[in-house]
Design a protein around this motif. Structure first.
Motif, PDB file in Angstrom:
ATOM      1  N   VAL A  50     -20.436 -31.871   1.192  1.00  0.00           N
ATOM      2  CA  VAL A  50     -20.569 -31.643   2.633  1.00  0.00           C
ATOM      3  C   VAL A  50     -19.623 -32.622   3.321  1.00  0.00           C
ATOM      4  CG1 VAL A  50     -22.118 -31.704   4.618  1.00  0.00           C
ATOM      5  CG2 VAL A  50     -22.962 -30.908   2.392  1.00  0.00           C
ATOM      6  N   LEU A  51     -18.658 -32.073   4.045  1.00  0.00           N
ATOM      7  CA  LEU A  51     -17.625 -32.877   4.693  1.00  0.00           C
ATOM      8  C   LEU A  51     -17.661 -32.665   6.204  1.00  0.00           C
ATOM      9  CD1 LEU A  51     -14.680 -31.984   2.264  1.00  0.00           C
ATOM     10  CD2 LEU A  51     -16.186 -33.998   2.151  1.00  0.00           C
ATOM     11  N   HIS A  52     -17.506 -33.765   6.946  1.00  0.00           N
ATOM     12  CA  HIS A  52     -17.499 -33.715   8.403  1.00  0.00           C
ATOM     13  C   HIS A  52     -16.279 -34.469   8.920  1.00  0.00           C
ATOM     14  CE1 HIS A  52     -21.738 -32.498   8.248  1.00  0.00           C
ATOM     15  NE2 HIS A  52     -21.919 -33.505   7.402  1.00  0.00           N
ATOM     16  N   THR A  53     -15.913 -34.176  10.156  1.00  0.00           N
ATOM     17  CA  THR A  53     -14.855 -34.939  10.829  1.00  0.00           C
ATOM     18  C   THR A  53     -15.341 -35.336  12.209  1.00  0.00           C
ATOM     19  OG1 THR A  53     -13.790 -32.988  11.794  1.00  0.00           O
ATOM     20  CG2 THR A  53     -13.010 -33.712   9.614  1.00  0.00           C
ATOM     21  N   GLN A  70      -2.078 -38.609  28.516  1.00  0.00           N
ATOM     22  CA  GLN A  70      -1.170 -37.856  27.654  1.00  0.00           C
ATOM     23  C   GLN A  70      -1.072 -38.494  26.265  1.00  0.00           C
ATOM     24  OE1 GLN A  70       0.271 -34.815  28.386  1.00  0.00           O
ATOM     25  NE2 GLN A  70       0.614 -34.896  26.193  1.00  0.00           N
ATOM     26  N   ILE A  71      -1.023 -39.805  26.219  1.00  0.00           N
ATOM     27  CA  ILE A  71      -0.984 -40.508  24.925  1.00  0.00           C
ATOM     28  C   ILE A  71      -2.263 -40.228  24.138  1.00  0.00           C
ATOM     29  CG2 ILE A  71      -1.010 -42.793  23.828  1.00  0.00           C
ATOM     30  CD1 ILE A  71       0.832 -43.716  26.181  1.00  0.00           C
ATOM     31  N   GLU A  72      -3.402 -40.289  24.801  1.00  0.00           N
ATOM     32  CA  GLU A  72      -4.676 -39.993  24.137  1.00  0.00           C
ATOM     33  C   GLU A  72      -4.705 -38.556  23.623  1.00  0.00           C
ATOM     34  OE1 GLU A  72      -8.060 -40.960  26.588  1.00  0.00           O
ATOM     35  OE2 GLU A  72      -7.493 -43.069  26.694  1.00  0.00           O
ATOM     36  N   ALA A  73      -4.224 -37.614  24.427  1.00  0.00           N
ATOM     37  CA  ALA A  73      -4.209 -36.211  24.008  1.00  0.00           C
ATOM     38  C   ALA A  73      -3.302 -36.013  22.793  1.00  0.00           C
ATOM     39  CB  ALA A  73      -3.747 -35.323  25.165  1.00  0.00           C
ATOM     40  N   ASN A  74      -2.130 -36.656  22.794  1.00  0.00           N
ATOM     41  CA  ASN A  74      -1.214 -36.542  21.659  1.00  0.00           C
ATOM     42  C   ASN A  74      -1.821 -37.153  20.403  1.00  0.00           C
ATOM     43  OD1 ASN A  74       0.635 -35.336  23.361  1.00  0.00           O
ATOM     44  ND2 ASN A  74       1.911 -37.153  23.566  1.00  0.00           N
ATOM     45  N   ALA A  75      -2.434 -38.315  20.540  1.00  0.00           N
ATOM     46  CA  ALA A  75      -3.059 -38.973  19.387  1.00  0.00           C
ATOM     47  C   ALA A  75      -4.211 -38.135  18.847  1.00  0.00           C
ATOM     48  CB  ALA A  75      -3.542 -40.368  19.767  1.00  0.00           C
ATOM     49  N   THR A  76      -4.990 -37.564  19.747  1.00  0.00           N
ATOM     50  CA  THR A  76      -6.108 -36.717  19.321  1.00  0.00           C
ATOM     51  C   THR A  76      -5.600 -35.512  18.542  1.00  0.00           C
ATOM     52  OG1 THR A  76      -7.473 -37.447  21.168  1.00  0.00           O
ATOM     53  CG2 THR A  76      -8.084 -35.359  20.133  1.00  0.00           C
ATOM     54  N   SER A  77      -4.521 -34.887  19.001  1.00  0.00           N
ATOM     55  CA  SER A  77      -3.942 -33.739  18.292  1.00  0.00           C
ATOM     56  C   SER A  77      -3.477 -34.129  16.893  1.00  0.00           C
ATOM     57  CB  SER A  77      -2.759 -33.162  19.071  1.00  0.00           C
ATOM     58  OG  SER A  77      -3.195 -32.590  20.265  1.00  0.00           O
ATOM     59  N   GLU A  78      -2.847 -35.290  16.790  1.00  0.00           N
ATOM     60  CA  GLU A  78      -2.392 -35.759  15.471  1.00  0.00           C
ATOM     61  C   GLU A  78      -3.576 -36.014  14.553  1.00  0.00           C
ATOM     62  OE1 GLU A  78       0.702 -35.961  14.114  1.00  0.00           O
ATOM     63  OE2 GLU A  78       1.230 -34.860  15.916  1.00  0.00           O
ATOM     64  N   TYR A  79      -4.622 -36.630  15.065  1.00  0.00           N
ATOM     65  CA  TYR A  79      -5.807 -36.887  14.247  1.00  0.00           C
ATOM     66  C   TYR A  79      -6.509 -35.586  13.847  1.00  0.00           C
ATOM     67  CZ  TYR A  79      -5.624 -41.963  14.691  1.00  0.00           C
ATOM     68  OH  TYR A  79      -5.269 -43.291  14.604  1.00  0.00           O
ATOM     69  N   GLU A  80      -6.505 -34.596  14.737  1.00  0.00           N
ATOM     70  CA  GLU A  80      -7.088 -33.296  14.382  1.00  0.00           C
ATOM     71  C   GLU A  80      -6.362 -32.703  13.180  1.00  0.00           C
ATOM     72  OE1 GLU A  80      -6.845 -31.121  18.051  1.00  0.00           O
ATOM     73  OE2 GLU A  80      -8.750 -31.939  18.787  1.00  0.00           O
ATOM     74  N   ARG A  81      -5.025 -32.790  13.170  1.00  0.00           N
ATOM     75  CA  ARG A  81      -4.246 -32.284  12.032  1.00  0.00           C
ATOM     76  C   ARG A  81      -4.555 -33.067  10.762  1.00  0.00           C
ATOM     77  NH1 ARG A  81      -0.670 -30.771  16.108  1.00  0.00           N
ATOM     78  NH2 ARG A  81       0.452 -32.712  16.406  1.00  0.00           N
ATOM     79  N   LEU A  82      -4.629 -34.388  10.889  1.00  0.00           N
ATOM     80  CA  LEU A  82      -4.937 -35.240   9.740  1.00  0.00           C
ATOM     81  C   LEU A  82      -6.303 -34.902   9.154  1.00  0.00           C
ATOM     82  CD1 LEU A  82      -4.582 -37.778   7.910  1.00  0.00           C
ATOM     83  CD2 LEU A  82      -5.532 -39.111   9.810  1.00  0.00           C
ATOM     84  N   LEU A  83      -7.303 -34.812   9.998  1.00  0.00           N
ATOM     85  CA  LEU A  83      -8.662 -34.540   9.516  1.00  0.00           C
ATOM     86  C   LEU A  83      -8.771 -33.147   8.921  1.00  0.00           C
ATOM     87  CD1 LEU A  83     -10.696 -36.264  12.375  1.00  0.00           C
ATOM     88  CD2 LEU A  83     -10.129 -37.180  10.116  1.00  0.00           C
ATOM     89  N   HIS A  84      -8.090 -32.194   9.511  1.00  0.00           N
ATOM     90  CA  HIS A  84      -8.071 -30.832   8.956  1.00  0.00           C
ATOM     91  C   HIS A  84      -7.444 -30.847   7.555  1.00  0.00           C
ATOM     92  CE1 HIS A  84      -7.842 -26.492   8.765  1.00  0.00           C
ATOM     93  NE2 HIS A  84      -6.572 -26.610   8.403  1.00  0.00           N
TER      94      HIS A  84
END
Length: 147
Positions: A86-89, A60-74
């Motif tokens: 050309v930008l990648h994440t 659950q912690i990994e999933a929450n952190a991944t969601s936060e990083y997805e928002r940051l990278l977006h």
């Protein structure tokens, strides 16, 4: 310089490093990859077997952190999308310094641009910073952005 890797964790200094990387990319026409690494360090309580609840909590912690990083990278892609670069994440899971080094090698990055945290000399000696570890073993040049 074809590829620039920028590890970001949402801190002010990592976002400053992203700005610096973009400046360099504009000069050289480089591709930029923004990388976030999820590292969950669970407590270790001796030789007892890991419980199902502990594994569930880690997931659950990994999933929450991944969601936060997805928002940051977006948000970073949105910020720089009109510059013609050309930008990648990429989001990885594991020890931060090792994941940065491995990805830089696999992606054939020419430069890693990352921030330096202002830890005290004592803490740097005892713990070692991610930046210091990456600098020591990176497969390419590393630009360290200071606060």
């Amino acid at each position: 310089m074809k590829k620039i890797l920028v590890p970001v964790d949402g801190s002010g200094i990592s976002l400053k490093a992203a700005d610096e990387a973009i400046k360099i990319a504009k000069k050289f026409g480089s591709e930029v990859t923004f990388l976030s690494v999820v590292e969950v360090k669970m407590p270790f309580y001796g030789a007892k077997p890991i419980s199902a609840n502990l594994i569930k909590m880690q997931n659950q912690i990994e999933a929450n952190a991944t969601s936060e990083y997805e928002r940051l990278l977006h948000a970073l892609i949105e910020k720089y999308k009109n510059l013609g670069l050309v930008l990648h994440t990429k989001i990885l899971t594991g020890p931060v310094d090792m994941e940065i080094e491995d990805f830089a090698g696999e992606d054939h990055s020419d430069l890693i641009v990352m921030g330096k945290r202002g830890l005290s000399p004592g803490k740097r000696f005892l713990v070692g910073s991610t930046t210091k570890k990456v600098l020591a073993t990176a497969p390419c040049s590393v630009l360290i952005v200071k606060e």
